[in-house]
Design a protein around this motif. Structure first.
Motif, PDB file in Angstrom:
ATOM      1  N   GLU A   1      32.791 -19.367 -18.088  1.00 51.99           N
ATOM      2  CA  GLU A   1      32.115 -19.317 -19.364  1.00 51.99           C
ATOM      3  C   GLU A   1      31.508 -18.023 -19.502  1.00 51.99           C
ATOM      4  OE1 GLU A   1      29.886 -22.757 -20.108  1.00 51.99           O
ATOM      5  OE2 GLU A   1      28.566 -22.428 -18.595  1.00 51.99           O
ATOM      6  N   ASN A   2      31.443 -17.428 -20.689  1.00 57.60           N
ATOM      7  CA  ASN A   2      30.665 -16.438 -20.757  1.00 57.60           C
ATOM      8  C   ASN A   2      29.559 -16.559 -21.799  1.00 57.60           C
ATOM      9  OD1 ASN A   2      32.122 -14.237 -19.322  1.00 57.60           O
ATOM     10  ND2 ASN A   2      33.668 -13.995 -21.173  1.00 57.60           N
ATOM     11  N   SER A   3      28.740 -15.663 -22.084  1.00 55.92           N
ATOM     12  CA  SER A   3      27.748 -16.105 -22.924  1.00 55.92           C
ATOM     13  C   SER A   3      28.267 -16.471 -24.277  1.00 55.92           C
ATOM     14  CB  SER A   3      26.665 -14.801 -23.296  1.00 55.92           C
ATOM     15  OG  SER A   3      27.373 -13.713 -23.874  1.00 55.92           O
ATOM     16  N   GLU A   4      27.297 -17.461 -25.051  1.00 53.02           N
ATOM     17  CA  GLU A   4      27.977 -18.155 -26.076  1.00 53.02           C
ATOM     18  C   GLU A   4      27.694 -16.818 -27.244  1.00 53.02           C
ATOM     19  OE1 GLU A   4      26.254 -21.746 -27.467  1.00 53.02           O
ATOM     20  OE2 GLU A   4      25.980 -22.391 -25.440  1.00 53.02           O
ATOM     21  N   ALA A   5      28.626 -17.257 -28.253  1.00 54.79           N
ATOM     22  CA  ALA A   5      28.932 -16.294 -29.490  1.00 54.79           C
ATOM     23  C   ALA A   5      29.609 -17.330 -30.601  1.00 54.79           C
ATOM     24  CB  ALA A   5      29.607 -14.983 -29.357  1.00 54.79           C
ATOM     25  N   GLU A   6      29.418 -16.783 -31.832  1.00 52.34           N
ATOM     26  CA  GLU A   6      30.042 -17.670 -32.964  1.00 52.34           C
ATOM     27  C   GLU A   6      31.497 -17.769 -32.776  1.00 52.34           C
ATOM     28  OE1 GLU A   6      28.410 -19.053 -35.581  1.00 52.34           O
ATOM     29  OE2 GLU A   6      26.644 -18.516 -34.360  1.00 52.34           O
TER      30      GLU A   6
ATOM     31  N   GLY B   1      28.958 -22.041 -40.012  1.00 54.51           N
ATOM     32  CA  GLY B   1      27.773 -21.717 -40.908  1.00 54.51           C
ATOM     33  C   GLY B   1      26.646 -22.455 -40.349  1.00 54.51           C
ATOM     34  N   GLU B   2      26.046 -23.029 -41.153  1.00 54.46           N
ATOM     35  CA  GLU B   2      24.830 -23.797 -41.153  1.00 54.46           C
ATOM     36  C   GLU B   2      24.995 -25.003 -40.112  1.00 54.46           C
ATOM     37  OE1 GLU B   2      21.612 -26.384 -43.899  1.00 54.46           O
ATOM     38  OE2 GLU B   2      23.123 -25.050 -44.631  1.00 54.46           O
ATOM     39  N   ARG B   3      24.140 -25.199 -39.283  1.00 55.44           N
ATOM     40  CA  ARG B   3      24.423 -26.449 -38.465  1.00 55.44           C
ATOM     41  C   ARG B   3      23.696 -27.715 -39.181  1.00 55.44           C
ATOM     42  NH1 ARG B   3      24.971 -26.898 -32.676  1.00 55.44           N
ATOM     43  NH2 ARG B   3      24.753 -28.811 -31.966  1.00 55.44           N
ATOM     44  N   LEU B   4      24.754 -28.633 -39.788  1.00 57.24           N
ATOM     45  CA  LEU B   4      24.105 -29.734 -40.472  1.00 57.24           C
ATOM     46  C   LEU B   4      23.514 -30.767 -39.567  1.00 57.24           C
ATOM     47  CD1 LEU B   4      27.327 -29.766 -42.351  1.00 57.24           C
ATOM     48  CD2 LEU B   4      25.274 -28.533 -43.070  1.00 57.24           C
ATOM     49  N   ALA B   5      23.871 -31.222 -38.392  1.00 56.90           N
ATOM     50  CA  ALA B   5      23.397 -32.113 -37.625  1.00 56.90           C
ATOM     51  C   ALA B   5      23.656 -32.162 -36.055  1.00 56.90           C
ATOM     52  CB  ALA B   5      23.613 -33.520 -38.112  1.00 56.90           C
ATOM     53  N   ASP B   6      22.921 -32.715 -35.345  1.00 62.65           N
ATOM     54  CA  ASP B   6      23.336 -32.698 -33.983  1.00 62.65           C
ATOM     55  C   ASP B   6      23.987 -34.269 -33.632  1.00 62.65           C
ATOM     56  OD1 ASP B   6      22.333 -30.132 -32.859  1.00 62.65           O
ATOM     57  OD2 ASP B   6      20.270 -30.914 -32.967  1.00 62.65           O
TER      58      ASP B   6
END
Length: 172
Positions: free
Chosen positions: A147-152, A165-170
């Motif tokens: 794995e590499n660094s996280e990105a969108e 987009g916006e994180r709604l919930a975990d």
């Protein structure tokens, strides 16, 4: 219970296409090599985890695809997850087969093309193919990965590319 009238006015392929245009999918690249060592690959939105014990991944492919004949039982494959930074790579691997590996940075790992600039790569072996009509489900045993660094993440939705987009919930 809601007593809402629903008009099921789409049928068959039209119904399927309409529903899945409204279903966002992660974008991935699958790579392998021919028996002669020629790199092959394609962009896919059908990659999914089949389970972690044993670690299995599946994806779908048309039997008429130029890559299909090389995805036989025991073949080495690499499955790449993509970020927004990999948009051009995704489009290139979805383009003409003769251009897919031109002017693109990759290395060979176990004879399989690997794009190190993607968010993660799984290496595996084809376990089986399930042929259904003109398509197939390919099941892969996962052997290793990085794995590499996280990105969108790169997503596909309504016949176009986008990201989250916006994180709604975990979900725990």
């Amino acid at each position: 219970m809601t007593n809402q009238s629903t008009d099921f006015n789409l049928f068959g392929a039209d119904a399927l296409k309409a529903a899945f245009r409204r279903h966002a999918s992660g974008v991935a690249i699958i790579t392998a090599s021919t028996e002669d060592g020629v790199p092959i690959g394609f962009t896919a939105t059908s990659v999914t985890s089949l389970g972690s014990n044993p670690p299995l991944v599946s994806f779908n492919i048309a039997q008429g695809s130029s890559s299909y004949a090389h995805l036989v039982e025991g073949a080495n494959v690499a499955i790449h997850t993509l970020t927004t930074e990999n948009l051009a790579l995704s489009q290139k691997l979805a383009g003409p087969k003769e251009d897919r590996f031109k002017d693109v940075e990759y290395s060979l790992v176990s004879g399989v093309p690997v794009f190190p600039q993607t968010s993660a790569v799984l290496l595996g072996k084809v376990r089986t193919r399930l042929e259904v009509a003109a398509n197939a489900v390919v099941v892969v045993d996962v052997i290793s990965g990085f794995e590499n660094s996280e990105a969108e993440p790169l997503l596909y939705y309504r016949r176009g590319y986008l990201t989250t987009g916006e994180r709604l919930a975990d979900n725990y």
